[in-house]
Design a protein around this motif. Structure first.
Motif, PDB file in Angstrom:
ATOM      1  N   PHE A 154      -3.368   1.350   8.944  1.00 15.51           N
ATOM      2  CA  PHE A 154      -2.133   1.859   8.349  1.00 15.51           C
ATOM      3  C   PHE A 154      -1.052   0.825   8.645  1.00 15.51           C
ATOM      4  O   PHE A 154      -0.617   0.667   9.782  1.00 15.51           O
ATOM      5  N   VAL A 192      -2.971   1.909  13.615  1.00 17.90           N
ATOM      6  CA  VAL A 192      -1.640   2.136  13.049  1.00 17.90           C
ATOM      7  C   VAL A 192      -0.704   1.058  13.579  1.00 17.90           C
ATOM      8  O   VAL A 192      -0.631   0.828  14.795  1.00 17.90           O
ATOM      9  N   ASP A 198       2.655   7.990   9.761  1.00 12.16           N
ATOM     10  CA  ASP A 198       1.421   7.239   9.519  1.00 12.16           C
ATOM     11  C   ASP A 198       0.306   7.716  10.448  1.00 12.16           C
ATOM     12  O   ASP A 198      -0.857   7.800  10.045  1.00 12.16           O
ATOM     13  N   LYS A 216       3.563   5.213   3.310  1.00  8.96           N
ATOM     14  CA  LYS A 216       5.012   5.360   3.448  1.00  8.96           C
ATOM     15  C   LYS A 216       5.761   4.842   2.231  1.00  8.96           C
ATOM     16  O   LYS A 216       6.948   5.145   2.063  1.00  8.96           O
TER      17      LYS A 216
END
Length: 416
Positions: A303, A394, A351, A337
């Motif tokens: 992410f 992430v 996220d 996002k």
């Protein structure tokens, strides 16, 4: 690789209030479908400002979610935190009966980048327009970065270790890392996350100083990272809260383990020095993998931070390749996002919520508004991609120079 932590921090509850959904379920439905919630800014007093597009939370009614006595003491960013905490605790099935006899076993940590701008602006207008006697008594606390941590702990009676990460965007991941470390040190439960409400006129004027901010007035084009048309990011409000527990404590009370906070690391490379963020972000990724005892090829999805600035996007793409090797050019990357906006500290927390849900559903959500990728990334666009997901990475970078990486493992995977 390092040895596994003896006390393991797991996620048992998630609560989301976001531009694309005021519940975890509605957030995931919109995210997996690649729906965009970006639109023209509608807040009163913002009509004349050059910032035209943002991610507003439109279907949230504070009076339905928070008691009046807390509403009058707090700003909109804390309203989001209180509501998201309720959703997370309900999801974790963690009620007063589970914590009432041991209030010191539960702590709170949140992150905030802007604080209570709307509340502060209103009270300052009262000060200059009417005089000091018209300034409310809560002005001294409602704007403060720590307000959400304090109000969540007071409202719920949580007396364990409480803290706030006052940082830029990467602080959202750092708050989750603080929660994991507190659990490893002996606290049974930490409520952790980040919420932001940066769309009041005063807050928006402050943001206009960011060169990375997009002032494009077309919601379809205002935030398109990793493309030749990238022109910056658009801000957003909302956020997410998590219930983070020690694994054996969670299993003892029969809670569902949704994910494991397996590893984290952070670095600093300086404000707006995006070329240097390549090295800093890559180092954060390597250290997070080492903390998790995770090999690069175990990462199933990334992410991305996805700032939307060409230099920053290029640096991130290269950092992923630097840290993950040849796997970094094959691993699926996503940036949901782009459909909600970049909510500062709340952005990487949302996220993280999406990453947990993606692993549970075996589905990588797409990157809205992005089709013409100009970097060497396997960016998921158009529609969601089915995949077996056991480990997610992430990433987050802050405008002031922080870099952060978090490794999440799917529930059962964390116990292997």
């Amino acid at each position: 690789m390092t040895e596994p932590h003896p006390r393991r921090a797991v996620v048992t509850g998630i609560g989301v209030v976001a531009p694309n959904g005021a519940s975890t379920e509605s957030f995931w439905k919109s995210t997996q479908e690649g729906l965009s919630a970006l639109g023209r800014v509608t807040r009163e007093g913002c009509e004349h400002l050059p910032l035209r597009v943002a991610g507003e939370v439109r279907d949230f009614e504070p009076t339905a979610a928070v008691e009046e006595r807390y509403l009058v003491q707090t700003d909109r960013f804390t309203h989001f935190a209180l509501a998201a905490t309720d959703l997370a605790l309900e999801d974790a099935r963690l009620g007063q009966a589970d914590t009432g006899d041991a209030p010191y076993s539960v702590g709170v940590v949140t992150a905030a980048g802007s604080g209570g701008g709307e509340f502060g602006q209103r009270e300052l207008q009262q000060l200059w327009g009417k005089g000091s006697r018209f300034v409310g008594p809560y002005q001294s606390i409602a704007w403060f970065y720590a307000a959400s941590t304090g109000q969540v702990s007071i409202r719920r009676g949580f007396k364990g270790p409480c803290s706030v990460v006052a940082s830029d965007e990467a602080g959202g991941l750092d708050a989750l890392a603080h929660a994991a470390r507190a659990v490893r040190r002996g606290t049974d439960v930490i409520v952790a996350g980040a919420t932001e409400a940066p769309l009041a006129p005063y807050s928006m004027v402050c943001q206009l100083g960011y060169e990375e901010l997009s002032t494009c007035d077309d919601p379809e084009r205002a935030y398109r990272p990793f493309t030749a048309g990238a022109c910056g990011f658009v801000p957003a409000e909302g956020g997410a809260m998590f219930v983070v527990e020690e694994e054996s404590v969670a299993r003892q009370r029969g809670a569902r383990v949704r994910a494991t906070l397996a590893g984290h690391a952070a670095t600093f490379t300086g404000a707006s020095r995006w070329e240097l963020s390549r090295e800093g972000l890559a180092e954060a990724i390597r250290a997070a993998l080492a903390d998790a005892g995770c090999a690069p090829e175990e990462i199933d999805v990334v992410f991305a931070d996805a700032l939307g600035v060409p230099e920053a996007d290029r640096a991130e793409a290269l950092a992923i390749a630097d840290a993950l090797g040849t796997h970094g050019r094959r691993v699926p990357v996503t940036a949901p996002k782009t459909g909600t906006g970049r909510g500062y500290c709340a952005a990487p927390v949302l996220d993280s919520a999406a990453a947990v849900l993606a692993m549970e559903h075996g589905l990588i959500p797409p990157t809205p508004h992005v089709f013409d990728v100009c970097h060497d990334l396997d960016l998921v666009t158009g529609r969601a991609r089915p995949a077996e997901l056991r480990t997610a990475l992430v990433l987050s970078r802050g405008l002031m120079g922080s870099n952060s990486a978090l490794v999440l493992r799917h529930g059962a995977a964390g116990t292997s």
